[in-house]
Design a protein around this motif. Sequence first.
Motif, short mmCIF file in Angstrom:
data_model
loop_
_atom_site.label_atom_id
_atom_site.label_comp_id
_atom_site.label_asym_id
_atom_site.label_seq_id
_atom_site.Cartn_x
_atom_site.Cartn_y
_atom_site.Cartn_z
N LEU D 145 66.66 -17.76 22.31
CA LEU D 145 66.01 -19.22 22.11
C LEU D 145 66.12 -20.31 23.12
O LEU D 145 67.03 -19.92 24.17
CB LEU D 145 66.65 -19.80 21.02
CG LEU D 145 66.41 -19.21 19.53
CD1 LEU D 145 66.52 -20.25 18.71
CD2 LEU D 145 64.92 -18.64 19.52
N SER D 146 65.32 -21.05 23.51
CA SER D 146 65.59 -21.92 24.86
C SER D 146 66.77 -22.77 24.27
O SER D 146 67.07 -22.94 23.16
CB SER D 146 64.20 -22.77 24.87
OG SER D 146 64.05 -23.69 23.73
N GLY D 147 67.13 -23.74 25.08
CA GLY D 147 68.19 -24.63 24.99
C GLY D 147 67.90 -25.59 23.86
O GLY D 147 68.88 -25.85 23.02
N GLY D 148 66.74 -26.13 23.72
CA GLY D 148 66.48 -27.06 22.94
C GLY D 148 66.38 -26.38 21.62
O GLY D 148 66.78 -27.24 20.49
N MET D 149 65.84 -25.31 21.40
CA MET D 149 65.72 -24.57 20.13
C MET D 149 67.11 -24.12 19.59
O MET D 149 67.45 -24.12 18.40
CB MET D 149 64.84 -23.40 20.42
CG MET D 149 63.49 -23.57 20.60
SD MET D 149 62.62 -22.14 21.50
CE MET D 149 61.65 -21.61 20.22
N SER E 50 60.15 -28.35 23.46
CA SER E 50 61.31 -27.31 23.66
C SER E 50 60.81 -25.93 23.27
O SER E 50 59.80 -25.83 22.31
CB SER E 50 62.43 -27.85 22.71
OG SER E 50 62.74 -26.92 21.66
N GLY E 51 61.01 -25.09 24.20
CA GLY E 51 60.46 -23.56 23.98
C GLY E 51 59.25 -23.43 24.55
O GLY E 51 58.29 -22.42 24.43
N CYS E 52 58.71 -24.30 25.68
CA CYS E 52 57.32 -24.21 26.00
C CYS E 52 57.39 -23.27 27.44
O CYS E 52 56.44 -23.16 27.95
CB CYS E 52 56.74 -25.48 26.22
SG CYS E 52 57.51 -26.28 27.59
N LYS E 54 59.59 -24.04 30.03
CA LYS E 54 60.07 -24.75 31.38
C LYS E 54 61.03 -24.03 32.08
O LYS E 54 61.04 -23.61 33.19
CB LYS E 54 60.48 -25.82 31.11
CG LYS E 54 59.62 -26.76 30.32
CD LYS E 54 60.10 -28.37 29.72
CE LYS E 54 61.24 -28.24 28.99
NZ LYS E 54 60.53 -27.95 27.65
N THR E 55 62.12 -23.53 31.35
CA THR E 55 63.15 -22.94 31.91
C THR E 55 62.91 -21.55 32.53
O THR E 55 63.36 -21.02 33.58
CB THR E 55 64.32 -22.63 30.72
OG1 THR E 55 64.67 -23.93 30.51
CG2 THR E 55 65.54 -21.80 31.30
N THR E 56 61.96 -21.25 31.58
CA THR E 56 61.30 -19.50 32.01
C THR E 56 60.72 -19.71 33.37
O THR E 56 61.15 -18.71 34.33
CB THR E 56 60.60 -18.79 31.04
OG1 THR E 56 61.27 -19.16 29.74
CG2 THR E 56 60.27 -17.57 31.23
N PHE E 57 59.98 -20.85 33.48
CA PHE E 57 59.27 -20.91 34.87
C PHE E 57 60.27 -21.08 35.91
O PHE E 57 60.12 -20.50 37.20
CB PHE E 57 58.29 -21.87 34.97
CG PHE E 57 57.35 -21.97 35.98
CD1 PHE E 57 56.57 -20.86 36.51
CD2 PHE E 57 57.30 -23.26 36.63
CE1 PHE E 57 55.86 -20.87 37.49
CE2 PHE E 57 56.41 -23.27 37.75
CZ PHE E 57 55.59 -22.06 38.33
N1 LIG Z 1 65.92 -13.64 26.39
C1 LIG Z 1 64.67 -13.94 25.74
N2 LIG Z 1 64.29 -13.13 24.78
C2 LIG Z 1 63.26 -13.40 23.90
N3 LIG Z 1 62.46 -14.43 24.11
C3 LIG Z 1 63.17 -15.59 24.84
C4 LIG Z 1 64.15 -15.24 25.76
N4 LIG Z 1 64.48 -16.11 26.67
C5 LIG Z 1 63.36 -17.09 26.21
N5 LIG Z 1 62.77 -16.70 25.33
C6 LIG Z 1 61.62 -17.29 24.47
O1 LIG Z 1 60.87 -18.02 25.53
C7 LIG Z 1 60.35 -19.13 25.20
C8 LIG Z 1 60.35 -20.18 26.23
O2 LIG Z 1 61.73 -20.47 26.41
P1 LIG Z 1 62.31 -21.46 27.66
O3 LIG Z 1 63.72 -21.36 27.62
O4 LIG Z 1 61.54 -21.19 28.65
O5 LIG Z 1 61.97 -22.77 26.73
P2 LIG Z 1 62.03 -24.28 27.59
O6 LIG Z 1 60.64 -24.86 27.76
O7 LIG Z 1 63.18 -24.28 28.55
O8 LIG Z 1 62.56 -25.26 26.16
P3 LIG Z 1 63.77 -26.24 25.84
O9 LIG Z 1 63.44 -27.49 26.60
O10 LIG Z 1 64.14 -26.12 24.67
O11 LIG Z 1 64.82 -25.71 26.80
C9 LIG Z 1 60.82 -19.50 23.97
O12 LIG Z 1 59.75 -19.44 22.84
C10 LIG Z 1 61.94 -18.69 23.70
O13 LIG Z 1 62.14 -18.23 22.25
#
Ligand SMILES: Nc1ncnc2c1ncn2[C@@H]1O[C@H](COP(=O)(O)OP(=O)(O)OP(=O)(O)O)[C@@H](O)[C@H]1O
Lengths: 314, 297, 305, 265, 265
Positions: D145-149, E50-52, E54-57
């Motif tokens: 999950l992402s940090g916020g989740m 959250s979960g969109c 951002k972190t992943t990018f």
């Molecule tokens: N290692 C992983 N395995 C499976 N799914 C993942 C993994 N890492 C992230 N995800 C999924 O990818 C999506 C994007 O996650 P990400 O961490 O990029 O969100 P975010 O925009 O940074 O959110 P936040 O603001 O909550 O930090 C989420 O739905 C998350 O559940």
Amino acid sequence: MRAWLKPVIYGAGGSLLLLGLAALFREGPRNLLADGRFWLLFAIWGAAWAVNAKIADCALRSATRGGVALLFGATLLLLWEVTVRVYQISPVILPAPSAVAAQFVASGPILWADFVQTILKGALSGWVIGCSVALLTAVLIDRSPFLQRGLLPVGNFVAALPIVGIAPILVMWFGFDWHSKAAVVVVMVFFPMLVNCVEGLKAADPMQRDLMQTWGAGWGQSLLKLRLPAAMPFIFNGLKIAGTLALIGAIVAEFFGSPVVGMGFRISAEAGRMRLDMVWAEILVAALAGTALYGAIALAEKRVTFWHPSQRGR
Amino acid sequence: MRALVPVLTVVAAILALWYLAAIWLNADWARDQAQRAGADLPFSELVSQTLSQERPKLPAPHQVAQEFHKLTWEEETEGRRGFVKSGSFSNRGLIHHALATLTATAFGFVIGSGFGILLAVGIVHNRAMDLSVMPWAIASQTVPIVAIAPMIIVVLNSVGVAGLIPKAIIAAYLSFFPVVVGMVKGLRSPDAMQTDLLRTWNASGFQALMRLRLPSSVPFLFASLKVGIAAALVGTIVAELPVGGAGLGTRLLAGSYYGQTIQIWATLIAAALLALLMVGAVGLVQRLTLKRMGFRA
Amino acid sequence: AEDVTLQLKWVTQAQFAGYFVALDKGFYEEEGLNVTIKPGGPDVAPVQVLMGGGADVMVDWLPSALAAREQGAPVVNIAQPFKSSGMMLTCLKESGVATPADFKGKTLGVWFGGNEYPFLNWMSRLNLKTDGSDVTVLKQGFNVDPLLQKQAACISTMTYNEYWQVIDAGVKPEDLITFKYEDEGVATLEDGLYVIEDKLKDPAFVEKMAKFVRASMKGWKYAEEHPDEAAEMVLENDETGAQTEEHQKRMAREVAKLTAGSNGALIEADYDRTVAALMAGGSDPVITKKPEGAWTHAVTDLALK
Amino acid sequence: MKDTLSLAEPVIEAEGLNLIFQAADGPVQALRDVSLTIRKGEFVSFIGPSGCGKTTFLRCIAALEKPSSGRLTVNGLSPEAARQSRAYGYVFQAAGLYPWRTIAGNIRLPLEIMGFSRADQAERVQRVLELVDLQGFGKKFPWQLSGGMQQRASIARALAFDADILLMDEPFGALDEIVRDRLNEELLKLWAATGKTVGFVTHSIPEAVYLSTRIVVMSPRPGRITDVIESPFGRERPLEIRDSPEFLAIANRVREGLRAGHIDE
Amino acid sequence: MKDTLSLAEPVIEAEGLNLIFQAADGPVQALRDVSLTIRKGEFVSFIGPSGCGKTTFLRCIAALEKPSSGRLTVNGLSPEAARQSRAYGYVFQAAGLYPWRTIAGNIRLPLEIMGFSRADQAERVQRVLELVDLQGFGKKFPWQLSGGMQQRASIARALAFDADILLMDEPFGALDEIVRDRLNEELLKLWAATGKTVGFVTHSIPEAVYLSTRIVVMSPRPGRITDVIESPFGRERPLEIRDSPEFLAIANRVREGLRAGHIDE
Ligand SMILES: Nc1ncnc2c1ncn2[C@@H]1O[C@H](COP(=O)(O)OP(=O)(O)OP(=O)(O)O)[C@@H](O)[C@H]1O
Ligand SMILES: Nc1ncnc2c1ncn2[C@@H]1O[C@H](COP(=O)(O)OP(=O)(O)OP(=O)(O)O)[C@@H](O)[C@H]1O
Ligand SMILES: Cc1ncc(C[n+]2csc(CCO)c2C)c(N)n1
Ligand SMILES: [Mg+2]
Ligand SMILES: [Mg+2]
């Protein structure tokens, strides 16, 4: 790692190994380098590692993974066979792998009987009992700070009693059959398992513990739901080490008295008769059994501690 | 100091159990003897006999203590070969043998754990090693050491390597494995974020090892070292069997040939004390290290 | 001085008194030899040490030497200080054993590791199967506990060693019954001196061994006459410090009975008797074909000249 | 409203609380002379510069830290006793999920511990997952999950069982405005409906003003209370109140207090 | 200003980026068809539920995650190569300090790794500690600091070495308004002075508008870019601009975008 480093490291490792081997047979290093036989061995080693390193770099599927291990083993065996042959080592000192294999095939029923006696009856039962008792003790110790301070040092002390001293005593107490072997194994695996369990029970992180506290979790609950899961990587560590110790323990204990069946019995009896191919066939059984046990534990570990960083992402 | 009362309590409990066990285990022999002599054996007599046999199944604690005292203090102060009369520890006493075992164990432990750490580092950093060495490291441990110890020692002896080194090699052989297993786990324990951070700095493999993997493997390392040192002691003692000469293993075996249970137990106590000493030393280093590393108490 | 290393079959004890006497009394030195004696033990296979080059000459029993020979370790008997066998089976009377016929159904303790051949041979003579159907065999450890703990009806003992441990433990001789292999007609040759066959091709080596055997026999004869003094020397050479004076003195006296009558030379009739016994091992004979060249008089001839 | 609250029985009573950490390089006074009474049904926010002792105070209430001196009772009991009667739902500043349990498993954990029935567990897990908008993520593991989740999952976990006292340490720090607003509303609804007592740490002044019946402003080194501001708003708080002049006035007073704390240093 | 930026050479170029996580319960599309060019000296904020993704990018840019498809270059190189040339300073969403090192030790770590001289190390550590207002805490261990202090330490760590590209994942989440404002200003100063390129994830709309030259609004499941908003402000940004109508207009547009992302689901 830099590409050119690999061959250098493996080359160095290989030569050290071979030099060591050769030294065992009283070849001075200088004669050695002038000796064609040595270079033959060296070439085998180098070629095998090159192939191995190549495969390993692209090995991803589990089938090829096993292949790498097998190839490495085959290399060692080949080196062994060739060494025995070209240096004409007496079979009384070191039999060739081919002779061991022949003996292994020829003595199937005997080896099986020994396996049942030593591994299944002696080692496994001892391993199960020893590890459970150690885990229980760790939990008990954890429960009571008094016991922790009192029992751990004393436990260390008792468990550090050397097997060589313990085995004859336990044979005297528990008789000649596998029961005494199991008892030796219990004593032998207890300490490594205990240390790992105690260490593991401390492994949960402070915030996770605090959470349990806020829920008013009892000791048992926080043990079951937090401390034990968090301890699992350590517990499996202990189980693995105990697994190999159990085999050693069961076999060694038979040196101190046994019925006329069992791997330790066979090894000591046949070693005295100079039938080293049989000795090594038993060692082969031990190695196979040990690897199988270890593999089973590792598999279980993978299932149970999938969340641990050491298992994730590989 | 805090540990004193609990330890004493536990020791007292063990001693009590020990006495009971001694009476129980040795009773058969006492009864047999009485029967052979045709005498009858009142209970009080039975108890006193079970606690004073010359070859008991389980010697009573005081018998072991007396023997221990005899083989250490008395031997060194009064014995013909003792420290007082000869200036060196007596080969009939335990100290001489314990020292021999201690040196070989320490030496083997240092070699074994050093090798184990190196191997673990190799396994963690190199795929080929991970895939090929680990299964064989495991297999190596399933080779019953006592079966090949004599061969190794015979072979080493034949090249003129004798004394301390063969024993240390066997000790190292037994102690390297727990260290490998623990360290591989420990070196892989840093979590994803911690390794990612290093990646963003483009840390080299070596830097990651020194600055992340090693520090976070420390708890695993010490658990392994404690097991490793105990294993090294087992190895040394096993190796002493065929070597002969000085050493607690030789002593144990010698006691065993002649069925001198009391002597075996006294030697066992010495061996266990030795183990305690060494595990304690590792524990001390552990506490100091963890404190320096800022781990919470 | 020439170096000679002797590998013993067992730990330092009066069983090997002759060699220690020769060492301490300077008999070896007189011959110009510099002798090192390596103790053995349950985990040491002297043949291996010999083959590995760790020793020049070893003490071993003929059955196990012949078995090793068949396994490809060409060892040769060069001298035989022990004339008679000290092996016996010691039983508790209360176990109901009175004659060999009573063995059936009993548990018997045996030494393995090359020392089991005489026993197996005897049992096959008695037509007793050792796979558990007639007698149950235990691999006994180093000591006499199985008898004392009544885990076995009978155990293997040596006249000069284990038997006395049973006595020392408090069992009266009259509670015991013993079967000496000598008396049962199944005795085999015990402690002899062996070297590797190849080496005997070198006359200098034969010469050296002759000196060694001569000095050793001198030691043995001295030990026969002065068992107490011999035991002291053994104790002096025991690095483990585990031996007791009383036990070693008694052992020296008992061993003297076994060496009596030997001048060092192997008696061919004794050898033939041992070989015949070993080959008659029933379904699982110890050796399958008659050994050739397993002994030589070359050394003793030279030594006794 | 205000009056009924001040008449309600006190739930948390702190008097002259001091807490000193013994660090290797000398003692650190984390709390000095903190006195505060929180009555049943109050929603008290804590605001203050980082390191001023907000977390430490919350931890004291939850019996996770022992004050060096002073008196602290919860429901008239010692914090320790209150903890054992499972009076708290605590959301930590970091998510602190257990890596070997799925999200649903994490939320279920306190329920298991408190002995809720199976059916009840499943129902509650479902409900709180929806509350924090994580339906469908129950079977994921935390690291997926992402940090916020993760943060939301940890909030859900604290809400799943109905503790009388909710202690929340920056629960909404990692959430965006929209979700934050939604969760703010949900939290208020829950609070209004159940009459829980809430201790809430936040860094957002509007959030503090919007949610609380009282705002406690703290100041660091050593951590102490510098201002306690009563809110005039009732239990029903539409989002619109955030534009009212009272709201802005209180917000300004809080901001002043905060600034003072920063200048102090 | 805007023009000079759009003429500057591109530093990060993403085109048609897709990333799919293979979870045990099926694939998760974290990024879909993300295309974005970031030029040298730009300050780009990412905002979204959250979960969109951002972190992943951000992780893709830093070569911590490998896109499933699409093109991504950094300084014209692959992200991997850029990483090897130590182009990034990364602040993670969680502080991620090494527990066995003191705060100063943590900040010194990247400097040691990159081979800065001893004297330089000490000087830099001192400087960034002051920057984040943690002077005097260098010798503490992470667990002896409050959450916000840990967060600041982790920012200091990323600033200690002068990477050309700063990637910051909600760096100011755990900080109060006052500190946040101060650090915002400091960050802007640093950015104006050094011409670094910054990728910045935040949940605060005002923060995003105040800091950025461009704001990227993202939307979840699957994560994609829904809006890219150019800011009219120059490099010099006094705090007062936050009350200007342009500022409020942009903030509103961002809010709309965010809300749309939430309704989408
Ligand atoms: N290692 C992983 N395995 C499976 N799914 C993942 C993994 N890492 C992230 N995800 C999924 O990818 C999506 C994007 O996650 P990400 O961490 O990029 O969100 P975010 O925009 O940074 O959110 P936040 O603001 O909550 O930090 C989420 O739905 C998350 O559940
Ligand atoms: N275990 C500890 N040992 C030593 N000092 C500590 C410990 N825990 C906290 N402190 C110190 O106590 C003070 C208060 O910390 P606390 O965590 O309560 O702050 P906070 O108000 O929650 O800050 P933030 O908003 O940043 O989370 C800080 O100065 C911190 O350094
Ligand atoms: C395990 C074990 N194996 C063999 C013997 C037999 N052994 C070897 S030398 C010798 C002479 C007497 O001491 C004897 C009996 C033993 N005692 N223990
Ligand atoms: Mg805090
Ligand atoms: Mg994120």
